[in-house]
Design a protein around this motif. Structure first.
Motif, PDB file in Angstrom:
ATOM      1  N   ASP A 426     -16.786 -49.215 -10.178  1.00  0.00           N
ATOM      2  CA  ASP A 426     -17.929 -48.419 -10.628  1.00  0.00           C
ATOM      3  C   ASP A 426     -17.659 -46.929 -10.452  1.00  0.00           C
ATOM      4  O   ASP A 426     -18.063 -46.100 -11.277  1.00  0.00           O
ATOM      5  N   LEU A 427     -16.980 -46.570  -9.359  1.00  0.00           N
ATOM      6  CA  LEU A 427     -16.659 -45.167  -9.120  1.00  0.00           C
ATOM      7  C   LEU A 427     -15.718 -44.622 -10.189  1.00  0.00           C
ATOM      8  O   LEU A 427     -15.903 -43.512 -10.700  1.00  0.00           O
ATOM      9  N   ILE A 428     -14.713 -45.418 -10.549  1.00  0.00           N
ATOM     10  CA  ILE A 428     -13.759 -44.964 -11.562  1.00  0.00           C
ATOM     11  C   ILE A 428     -14.453 -44.795 -12.908  1.00  0.00           C
ATOM     12  O   ILE A 428     -14.208 -43.824 -13.635  1.00  0.00           O
ATOM     13  N   GLY A 429     -15.331 -45.728 -13.235  1.00  0.00           N
ATOM     14  CA  GLY A 429     -16.069 -45.604 -14.495  1.00  0.00           C
ATOM     15  C   GLY A 429     -16.897 -44.330 -14.538  1.00  0.00           C
ATOM     16  O   GLY A 429     -16.968 -43.654 -15.574  1.00  0.00           O
ATOM     17  N   TRP A 430     -17.522 -43.980 -13.409  1.00  0.00           N
ATOM     18  CA  TRP A 430     -18.332 -42.759 -13.364  1.00  0.00           C
ATOM     19  C   TRP A 430     -17.446 -41.529 -13.502  1.00  0.00           C
ATOM     20  O   TRP A 430     -17.758 -40.612 -14.268  1.00  0.00           O
ATOM     21  N   TRP A 431     -16.338 -41.477 -12.753  1.00  0.00           N
ATOM     22  CA  TRP A 431     -15.434 -40.335 -12.864  1.00  0.00           C
ATOM     23  C   TRP A 431     -14.906 -40.165 -14.291  1.00  0.00           C
ATOM     24  O   TRP A 431     -14.836 -39.058 -14.814  1.00  0.00           O
ATOM     25  N   GLU A 432     -14.514 -41.273 -14.895  1.00  0.00           N
ATOM     26  CA  GLU A 432     -13.965 -41.182 -16.252  1.00  0.00           C
ATOM     27  C   GLU A 432     -15.007 -40.636 -17.213  1.00  0.00           C
ATOM     28  O   GLU A 432     -14.709 -39.759 -18.047  1.00  0.00           O
ATOM     29  N   SER A 433     -16.236 -41.116 -17.114  1.00  0.00           N
ATOM     30  CA  SER A 433     -17.281 -40.612 -18.013  1.00  0.00           C
ATOM     31  C   SER A 433     -17.562 -39.136 -17.750  1.00  0.00           C
ATOM     32  O   SER A 433     -17.814 -38.367 -18.688  1.00  0.00           O
ATOM     33  N   GLU A 434     -17.492 -38.716 -16.489  1.00  0.00           N
ATOM     34  CA  GLU A 434     -17.753 -37.321 -16.156  1.00  0.00           C
ATOM     35  C   GLU A 434     -16.670 -36.389 -16.673  1.00  0.00           C
ATOM     36  O   GLU A 434     -16.961 -35.332 -17.255  1.00  0.00           O
ATOM     37  N   VAL A 435     -15.405 -36.744 -16.464  1.00  0.00           N
ATOM     38  CA  VAL A 435     -14.348 -35.826 -16.910  1.00  0.00           C
ATOM     39  C   VAL A 435     -14.322 -35.732 -18.435  1.00  0.00           C
ATOM     40  O   VAL A 435     -14.072 -34.650 -18.995  1.00  0.00           O
ATOM     41  N   ARG A 436     -14.598 -36.818 -19.088  1.00  0.00           N
ATOM     42  CA  ARG A 436     -14.616 -36.763 -20.559  1.00  0.00           C
ATOM     43  C   ARG A 436     -15.835 -35.967 -21.043  1.00  0.00           C
ATOM     44  O   ARG A 436     -15.752 -35.212 -22.007  1.00  0.00           O
ATOM     45  N   ARG A 437     -16.977 -36.134 -20.357  1.00  0.00           N
ATOM     46  CA  ARG A 437     -18.174 -35.352 -20.725  1.00  0.00           C
ATOM     47  C   ARG A 437     -17.941 -33.860 -20.545  1.00  0.00           C
ATOM     48  O   ARG A 437     -18.446 -33.036 -21.322  1.00  0.00           O
ATOM     49  N   LEU A 438     -17.140 -33.509 -19.542  1.00  0.00           N
ATOM     50  CA  LEU A 438     -16.885 -32.098 -19.243  1.00  0.00           C
ATOM     51  C   LEU A 438     -15.732 -31.516 -20.058  1.00  0.00           C
ATOM     52  O   LEU A 438     -15.362 -30.359 -19.859  1.00  0.00           O
ATOM     53  N   GLY A 439     -15.174 -32.304 -20.955  1.00  0.00           N
ATOM     54  CA  GLY A 439     -14.147 -31.792 -21.847  1.00  0.00           C
ATOM     55  C   GLY A 439     -12.748 -31.775 -21.276  1.00  0.00           C
ATOM     56  O   GLY A 439     -11.866 -31.070 -21.797  1.00  0.00           O
ATOM     57  N   VAL A 440     -12.499 -32.538 -20.240  1.00  0.00           N
ATOM     58  CA  VAL A 440     -11.163 -32.613 -19.659  1.00  0.00           C
ATOM     59  C   VAL A 440     -10.251 -33.394 -20.607  1.00  0.00           C
ATOM     60  O   VAL A 440     -10.609 -34.483 -21.082  1.00  0.00           O
ATOM     61  N   ALA A 441      -9.082 -32.863 -20.887  1.00  0.00           N
ATOM     62  CA  ALA A 441      -8.097 -33.561 -21.718  1.00  0.00           C
ATOM     63  C   ALA A 441      -7.396 -34.608 -20.865  1.00  0.00           C
ATOM     64  O   ALA A 441      -6.884 -34.299 -19.787  1.00  0.00           O
ATOM     65  N   VAL A 442      -7.399 -35.850 -21.323  1.00  0.00           N
ATOM     66  CA  VAL A 442      -6.798 -36.949 -20.564  1.00  0.00           C
ATOM     67  C   VAL A 442      -5.658 -37.544 -21.377  1.00  0.00           C
ATOM     68  O   VAL A 442      -5.847 -37.972 -22.522  1.00  0.00           O
ATOM     69  N   ARG A 443      -4.456 -37.565 -20.785  1.00  0.00           N
ATOM     70  CA  ARG A 443      -3.282 -38.146 -21.446  1.00  0.00           C
ATOM     71  C   ARG A 443      -2.819 -39.327 -20.610  1.00  0.00           C
ATOM     72  O   ARG A 443      -2.415 -39.174 -19.450  1.00  0.00           O
ATOM     73  N   LEU A 444      -2.874 -40.510 -21.189  1.00  0.00           N
ATOM     74  CA  LEU A 444      -2.493 -41.733 -20.484  1.00  0.00           C
ATOM     75  C   LEU A 444      -1.112 -42.192 -20.945  1.00  0.00           C
ATOM     76  O   LEU A 444      -0.679 -41.910 -22.060  1.00  0.00           O
ATOM     77  N   GLY A 445      -0.441 -42.931 -20.059  1.00  0.00           N
ATOM     78  CA  GLY A 445       0.877 -43.455 -20.384  1.00  0.00           C
ATOM     79  C   GLY A 445       1.935 -42.376 -20.506  1.00  0.00           C
ATOM     80  O   GLY A 445       2.923 -42.555 -21.227  1.00  0.00           O
ATOM     81  N   VAL A 446       1.751 -41.268 -19.785  1.00  0.00           N
ATOM     82  CA  VAL A 446       2.675 -40.138 -19.873  1.00  0.00           C
ATOM     83  C   VAL A 446       3.235 -39.848 -18.487  1.00  0.00           C
ATOM     84  O   VAL A 446       2.486 -39.636 -17.534  1.00  0.00           O
ATOM     85  N   GLU A 447       4.552 -39.843 -18.387  1.00  0.00           N
ATOM     86  CA  GLU A 447       5.220 -39.494 -17.130  1.00  0.00           C
ATOM     87  C   GLU A 447       5.495 -37.994 -17.140  1.00  0.00           C
ATOM     88  O   GLU A 447       6.251 -37.493 -17.971  1.00  0.00           O
ATOM     89  N   ALA A 448       4.859 -37.274 -16.222  1.00  0.00           N
ATOM     90  CA  ALA A 448       5.038 -35.823 -16.174  1.00  0.00           C
ATOM     91  C   ALA A 448       6.433 -35.480 -15.661  1.00  0.00           C
ATOM     92  O   ALA A 448       6.861 -35.979 -14.620  1.00  0.00           O
TER      93      ALA A 448
END
Length: 625
Positions: A426-448
């Protein structure tokens, strides 16, 4: 009835039907209500709590149950400050009053414990004194004097504790009241006398009663049927009744962890409400979701809902519910909000480390976005990285999260696979919705890669890697706990190696046993899962393991893993023995996974819990202006 709408309690109107209940905080200074208390309660009042009950204060100096336990005679200035801080929000503020009786402690007071009868406490094993009439009169007088002080300080009334850690409950229960006088033949007498004395003092002020309506000990304790009789005896003297369960024989039952489903007191509360004669009834019992709370009101279970842990996690719960905004979830882990232990930790929350620290500078002010600034790159989408990204975005910074996995959450989705801990998602779901709502760019499956981050402002939240085993392997199969949870279930017999003693080893053993795998758990301690004492799950966890058929290898060190067995060593005698094993699941400490340059936070500094990860994510964001 709407959760966010007002409700009448006696002469007072509360702005919502949500109650913030009394609980230990360790926020006190000496035995008074401190500035930390004031800020803590004011935040919940501002967030829409309809009724707020302060930490239970002892009404007599014979009672000193834990080091920072409030004492009513020392609480006047603090109560007045709480009343003043909460007044602008319209919250009905009550002082919790009680006496722990035989569930107290003589460690601080160096005085004998009080009790209805000479029955040793099942936890401390300490033998109390049986109260005579002078002590009973002093107790009743203590409640009355404390209630008078509460009203003089500007609060709306009191809540009397006849629930957990309560001498009043001990008088109501056949487990602890074995008297032959009137206080034994009519076990409600003391509670009725206290209620009458308090009513004489507070007049039309609010009086609530926190009542254990099921001690879960039907052979002698308060049962739901007996509770109906108690309620009928006191309902005309109270302005509300908060329905709880539990006794000295099951203290964790009152506020269990996430293994117990939310709303567990619903049917008990419904039964009590039917016998309450119109006196409002409060549902208590791990209710942390506003929707579930509203459902309880709609179904006629209760008139108000206690959501204490939910408001620790998100003090703005009611305000957000009114606005239709997602509420930061409480996962019921008890890891940081259960503070009744000898370390004296301050109350807080794994997902909201501001809780209990409201007097410190706010780390999450909203700032105007600074155009043209390079985005902050957060490498790692676990709790530390997500919280850092969320707070940076609230501060107006452009943020990019780079996560090598195909989903956010870091280790949390894996931890949620451990038996009984699914609510962590539940915590992860809330964080994910918050960062996306705030316009954070999220790149998955990417090794920095280091070259991609050169010259940029980088927060490193790359988590942990498997740690050392500490035992010899000679042809056997050893799986790190992450491998075991993410891969196929190993065939039995399986040995779970648990050198830490927290929820991980216990939960993995439960999970394997539930899948039909012959399982044993190895610990060097006298009891399996010793760290679970801090969350209240120790006894229940050991009971679950035994019911599941898990073999408990206690007081043992894992020395060798061979092809078809392990070698264990007794920690006291150093004698060795063998146990069949086709595989070992290692649940030991992990090591930081820090291979990138930047500002490290969370497990890549030192693998710990979600709380430390979130706290460091918030702190690092506060330093990046």
């Amino acid at each position: 009835m709407s959760l966010a709408q007002p409700v009448r309690l006696g002469r007072c109107s509360a702005p919502s039907r949500v109650l913030f209940g009394p609980h230990e905080t360790n926020l006190g200074r000496d035995r008074g209500i401190s500035d930390r208390h004031v800020a803590y309660y004011a935040a919940r009042a501002a967030g829409g709590a309809g009724v707020l009950v302060t930490e239970t204060a002892s009404v007599h100096d014979s009672d000193w149950p834990y080091e920072r336990a409030p004492l009513a005679s020392d609480c006047g200035p603090g109560w007045a400050a709480v009343a003043e801080a909460c007044r602008p929000h319209g919250t009905v503020v009550l002082a919790g009053l009680g006496h722990s009786g035989s569930q107290g402690s003589s460690a601080f007071s160096q005085r004998v414990l009080w009790a209805p009868s000479r029955v040793a406490d099942v936890a401390s094993r300490e033998m109390p004194m049986e109260l005579e009439q002078p002590e009973i009169d002093a107790l009743v007088g203590g409640f009355a004097r404390a209630a008078g002080e509460v009203l003089r300080c500007g609060l709306h009334g009191v809540e009397l504790n006849a629930g957990q850690f309560s001498l009043l409950r001990q008088f109501l229960s056949g487990l602890t009241n074995q008297r032959g006088d009137d206080y034994g033949t009519d076990r409600t007498r003391l509670l009725r006398e206290v209620l009458a004395a308090v009513r004489d003092v507070v007049g039309d002020g609010v009086i609530g009663v926190r009542l254990s309506c099921d001690e879960l000990a039907p052979w002698a304790g308060i049962t739901p049927d007996e509770a109906v009789g108690i309620v009928e005896a006191i309902r005309d003297q109270a302005d509300y009744i908060a329905v709880v369960r539990g006794s000295a024989m099951g203290t964790s039952a009152t506020r269990p962890d996430l293994h117990t489903e939310p709303g567990f007191n619903a049917e008990l509360c419904r039964t009590i409400r039917e016998s309450a004669g119109g006196t409002p009834v409060v549902l208590q019992g791990s209710v942390v979701d506003p929707g579930r709370a509203q459902q309880a009101l709609d179904d006629g279970v209760a008139d108000l809902v206690e959501m204490t842990r939910a408001q620790i996690a998100d003090p703005d719960l009611v305000v957000k519910t009114r606005a239709g905004t997602p509420v930061r979830p409480c996962v019921l882990c008890n890891q940081k909000c259960s503070v009744r232990d000898n370390r004296n930790p301050l109350v807080t929350c794994i997902g909201n480390p501001t809780a209990g620290h409201e007097t410190e500078s706010d780390p999450v002010p909203v700032e105007i976005r600074s155009p043209g600034r390079e985005p902050v790159v957060v490498v790692g989408g676990g709790p530390a990285g997500l919280e850092a990204a969320r707070v940076l975005a609230l501060r107006g910074r452009s943020v990019e999260v780079v996560e090598r996995a195909e989903r956010l959450g870091g280790m949390v989705p894996t931890a949620a696979e451990v038996a009984g801990r699914g609510r962590l998602l539940d915590l992860i779901g809330w964080w994910e919705s918050e960062v996306r709502r705030l316009g954070v760019a999220v790149r998955l499956g990417v090794e920095a890669a280091p070259e991609d981050l050169a010259g940029r402002e980088v927060v490193v939240a790359t988590g942990s890697a498997p740690g050392p085993w500490g035992f010899k392997v000679d042809g056997g199969v050893v799986l790190d706990v992450v491998e075991a949870l993410r891969g196929e279930t190993p065939e039995g017999p399986v040995v779970v190696h648990d050198p830490v003693g927290d929820f991980v080893g216990v939960g993995v053993a439960e999970l394997l046993a539930a899948r039909g795998v012959e399982t044993a758990i190895v610990t060097q301690d006298q009891v399996v899962g010793t760290q679970l004492a801090l969350t209240g799950d120790l006894a229940d966890a050991n009971a679950r393991l035994q019911r599941a058929g898990v073999a408990l290898e206690k007081r043992s060190l894992l020395r060798e893993v061979r092809a078809d067995h392990v070698v264990l060593e007794d920690v006291h005698t150093a004698e060795t023995r063998e146990r069949p094993a086709s595989a070992v699941v290692h649940c030991g400490h992990r090591l930081p996974d820090q291979q990138l340059e930047g500002r490290p936070i969370g497990d890549c500094v030192a693998p710990r819990t979600i709380h430390e990860a979130v706290l460091e994510g918030r702190r690092i964001a506060g330093g990046l202006r």
